[in-house]
Design an enzyme around this catalytic site. Structure first.
Site, PDB file in Angstrom:
ATOM      1  N   GLU A 158       0.545  -0.566  -4.738  1.00  0.00           N
ATOM      2  CA  GLU A 158      -0.615   0.307  -4.917  1.00  0.00           C
ATOM      3  C   GLU A 158      -0.130   1.734  -4.785  1.00  0.00           C
ATOM      4  O   GLU A 158       0.726   2.019  -3.934  1.00  0.00           O
ATOM      5  CB  GLU A 158      -1.674  -0.008  -3.851  1.00  0.00           C
ATOM      6  N   ASP A 200      -1.237   6.213  -5.678  1.00  0.00           N
ATOM      7  CA  ASP A 200      -2.299   7.181  -5.910  1.00  0.00           C
ATOM      8  C   ASP A 200      -1.810   8.266  -6.868  1.00  0.00           C
ATOM      9  O   ASP A 200      -0.651   8.662  -6.799  1.00  0.00           O
ATOM     10  CB  ASP A 200      -2.700   7.855  -4.595  1.00  0.00           C
ATOM     11  N   ASP A 235       0.210  -1.925   4.337  1.00  0.00           N
ATOM     12  CA  ASP A 235       1.353  -1.042   4.583  1.00  0.00           C
ATOM     13  C   ASP A 235       2.616  -1.820   4.928  1.00  0.00           C
ATOM     14  O   ASP A 235       3.714  -1.264   4.907  1.00  0.00           O
ATOM     15  CB  ASP A 235       1.045  -0.104   5.758  1.00  0.00           C
ATOM     16  N   GLU A 253      -4.549   4.065  -8.181  1.00  0.00           N
ATOM     17  CA  GLU A 253      -5.802   4.648  -7.718  1.00  0.00           C
ATOM     18  C   GLU A 253      -5.933   6.064  -8.257  1.00  0.00           C
ATOM     19  O   GLU A 253      -5.088   6.924  -7.988  1.00  0.00           O
ATOM     20  CB  GLU A 253      -5.885   4.660  -6.189  1.00  0.00           C
ATOM     21  N   HIS A 283      -0.987  10.737  -2.393  1.00  0.00           N
ATOM     22  CA  HIS A 283      -2.339  10.377  -1.949  1.00  0.00           C
ATOM     23  C   HIS A 283      -3.256  11.574  -1.759  1.00  0.00           C
ATOM     24  O   HIS A 283      -4.390  11.591  -2.245  1.00  0.00           O
ATOM     25  CB  HIS A 283      -2.267   9.583  -0.642  1.00  0.00           C
ATOM     26  N   LYS A 314      -7.251   9.510  -7.970  1.00  0.00           N
ATOM     27  CA  LYS A 314      -7.733  10.327  -6.855  1.00  0.00           C
ATOM     28  C   LYS A 314      -8.510  11.530  -7.388  1.00  0.00           C
ATOM     29  O   LYS A 314      -8.082  12.676  -7.283  1.00  0.00           O
ATOM     30  CB  LYS A 314      -6.552  10.784  -5.995  1.00  0.00           C
ATOM     31  N   HIS A 329       0.844  -1.204   0.000  1.00  0.00           N
ATOM     32  CA  HIS A 329       0.000   0.000   0.000  1.00  0.00           C
ATOM     33  C   HIS A 329       0.873   1.245   0.000  1.00  0.00           C
ATOM     34  O   HIS A 329       1.626   1.484   0.950  1.00  0.00           O
ATOM     35  CB  HIS A 329      -0.889  -0.026   1.247  1.00  0.00           C
ATOM     36  N   ARG A 330       0.795   2.009  -1.081  1.00  0.00           N
ATOM     37  CA  ARG A 330       1.669   3.171  -1.270  1.00  0.00           C
ATOM     38  C   ARG A 330       3.135   2.742  -1.133  1.00  0.00           C
ATOM     39  O   ARG A 330       3.983   3.491  -0.680  1.00  0.00           O
ATOM     40  CB  ARG A 330       1.323   4.286  -0.293  1.00  0.00           C
TER      41      ARG A 330
END
Length: 244
Positions: free
Chosen positions: A34, A36, A230, A110, A49, A112, A7-8
């Site tokens: 992943e 953003d 994470d 993702e 993000h 945003k 995640h990120r």
């Protein structure tokens, strides 16, 4: 097999959405990352993000009001002072070029655009994905489901996934209705019966943000398609322990 997406990147231990974080996730054994995307006022897609740079950098202001040159001058080490001066906001193109050199990894982008509707964000993102020939290794997700429908109208070759926080009624049917191949629920909304039904209908379920070891184990037991975490290193270790 349940895949592990960082995640990120490896946001639990590295500055989120930076090349440092993405490298760390892959080195930990993650199957994908992943990230953003937002857009600068001069039309460059950058990986961050929040709609502003306030939380994760030493700068202030909305991404939409800053140009790319201003973005490059920011330190993105946020709450990890040990990386001060070593982390910055990358462009999506930079990350995709990096992904080409790591041919086994998947990339969940993702969009945003739920708060700020960036003009042509979908078109520009898909153009970059196509330029780097990564259509079969990218998943586009968003809380803005209108945006996912638009992505499908631009290219039917890239998988899309619905992001949502709370219970949806028969989410697999909803996903099918907008042409999405995946569900990305907040982990609390990823109840076992929903996971089973969705995946039996050919809809992949990839819950986020799965950090608690007990929740990870439950997700592995449910055989979700992937978890987004994470702490990819922790998840890989637990998954390997499960197999032994």
């Amino acid at each position: 097999m349940t895949l592990i997406f960082g995640h990120r990147g490896a946001a639990g231990t590295f500055p989120e959405n930076t090349m440092l974080s993405f490298d760390a996730a892959i080195q930990a054994g993650a199957h994908g990352i992943e990230l953003d995307v937002q857009m600068t006022n001069d039309g460059v897609i950058v990986v961050i993000h929040d709609e502003t740079v306030d939380r994760t950098t030493n700068g202030k202001g909305f991404i939409k009001d800053l140009d790319y040159k201003e973005i490059t001058m920011l330190d993105a080490s946020d709450s990890f002072p040990q990386f001060s001066g070593k982390a910055r906001i990358p462009t999506l193109e930079e990350v995709l070029a990096w992904a080409v050199t790591n041919p086994s990894i998947l990339v969940n982008i993702e969009l945003k655009n739920g708060i700020i509707e960036y003009p042509e964000l979908e078109e520009k993102t898909i153009e970059l994905i196509s330029e780097y020939k990564l259509e079969d290794r990218v998943i586009l997700s968003s809380f803005n489901h209108y945006s996912l429908v638009k992505c499908k109208s631009i290219s039917n070759n890239i998988k899309t996934a619905i992001l949502y926080m709370e219970g949806l009624y028969k989410p697999w049917e909803y996903a099918q209705s907008i042409g999405a191949q995946g569900l990305h629920p907040y982990f609390h909304a990823a109840k076992s019966p929903i996971v089973y039904e969705a995946q039996s209908c050919g809809i992949d379920v990839r819950p986020f943000t799965v950090n608690d070891p007990l929740v990870m184990k439950q997700m592995f037991s449910d055989s979700v398609a992937a978890i987004i975490t994470d702490f990819p290193e922790r998840a890989i270790e637990l998954y390997n322990d499960k197999k032994e």
